[in-house]
Scaffold this active site. Structure first.
Site: not given
Length: 311
Positions: A125-126, A170-171, A226, A288
């Protein structure tokens, strides 16, 4: 959890990272995603430790690592209270203190501090964005790159359409500054975040995750991640593409079959122009959070990939 591993706070100068490390063999660093901490790897790290020295930090802005202050220019000394010697990292108007370039620099300094000049990097993910940036900015240090459920930021943003904005909203929410998301999230974090229970993701992992999610300073740090993603991170990707820079080391993509990384089409084809070598692409039978939902398969794929000789 993490039997045989050591838990440290390691001072890197401008930030201090909470780090779990153990095992023996060729080094690999595991980078968590949003909104997790390093404990998301609790079922994977021990499986790797028989063959590898495993290092799993909380990224800056997450967990118990140094967190950014709420306002640009806030005085030093805003490190997490569990790491009282850690200096706070002053926020910047462009949120570059939370850029993936800054986090990648943390990874290299951390590994050097632990005695590793070359290492594999795995990110989810991030954390996959940080892993990618580490391989791009520090090719001399990275032997293998593994990205899990992620694409370069610029690839998402240039493909943004109604579907992406609706599903990945959500971004944009977390990236707002005029109406900060922190005010909404911290008002009722238990309502905002939905996570599996301790019987599914492990009691200690669950407790560590929720200690972070209920900390307003961590929520702010995640939002800054973000905000950097919508600005300075995109600029770094664009500059690399314009200069023709690519990942030099072997790379693997782990894609969860019950996730939506294919929202823009085949993710392997999107990754290909960023890599010098052919991409190894494997599907993981999970949602995820692969490391928590399918640790056996994830570990097996990592061990097999990392078995290959480093270039």
């Amino acid at each position: 959890m993490f039997d045989g591993f050591r838990l440290d706070h390691i001072d890197l100068g401008d930030v201090s990272l909470r780090v779990r490390h153990g095992g023996s063999g060729t080094p690999v660093v595991l980078l968590h995603g949003h909104p997790r901490t390093h404990t998301t790897w609790y079922a994977v790290a021990p499986r790797l430790a028989a063959r590898h020295t495993v290092v799993a930090p909380d990224l800056r802005g997450y967990g118990r690592s140094t967190l950014p202050p709420e306002r640009s220019g806030q005085p030093e000394g805003s490190g997490h209270p569990d790491a009282p010697d850690a200096p706070g990292h002053p926020g910047r108007p462009d949120h570059a203190q939370s850029s993936k370039r800054a986090m990648a620099g943390d990874v290299v300094r951390l590994m050097n501090r632990l005695g590793h000049d070359r290492f594999a990097v795995v990110g989810h993910d991030r954390g996959a964005l940080v892993a990618f940036r580490t391989a791009m900015d520090h090719p001399e240090a990275v032997t293998h790159l593994v990205v899990m459920d992620s694409l370069p930021v610029i690839e998402h943003l240039e493909r943004t359409d109604e579907v992406f904005a609706r599903v990945w909203w959500h971004w944009w929410f977390l990236g707002q500054t005029d109406k900060p998301a922190e005010r909404v999230i911290t008002a009722d974090p238990d309502a905002w975040y939905t996570t599996p229970g301790p019987e599914v993701i492990g009691a200690e992992n669950h407790a560590d995750l929720w200690a972070a999610l209920r900390d307003p300073a961590v929520v702010h740090g995640m939002c800054e991640d973000y905000r950097a993603g919508l600005g300075v991170d995109r600029e770094h990707d664009a500059a690399d593409r314009a200069a023709g820079r690519r990942v030099e080391c072997p790379a693997m993509l782990l894609e969860a079959v019950r996730d939506d990384l294919d929202i823009h089409g085949d993710p392997a084809k999107i990754w290909a122009p960023w890599l010098r070598r052919p991409l190894r692409h494997r599907l993981i039978d999970s949602g995820h959070h692969q490391a928590e939902e399918a640790p056996e398969q994830v570990s097996a794929e990592l061990i097999d990939f990392l078995r290959d000789e480093a270039p």
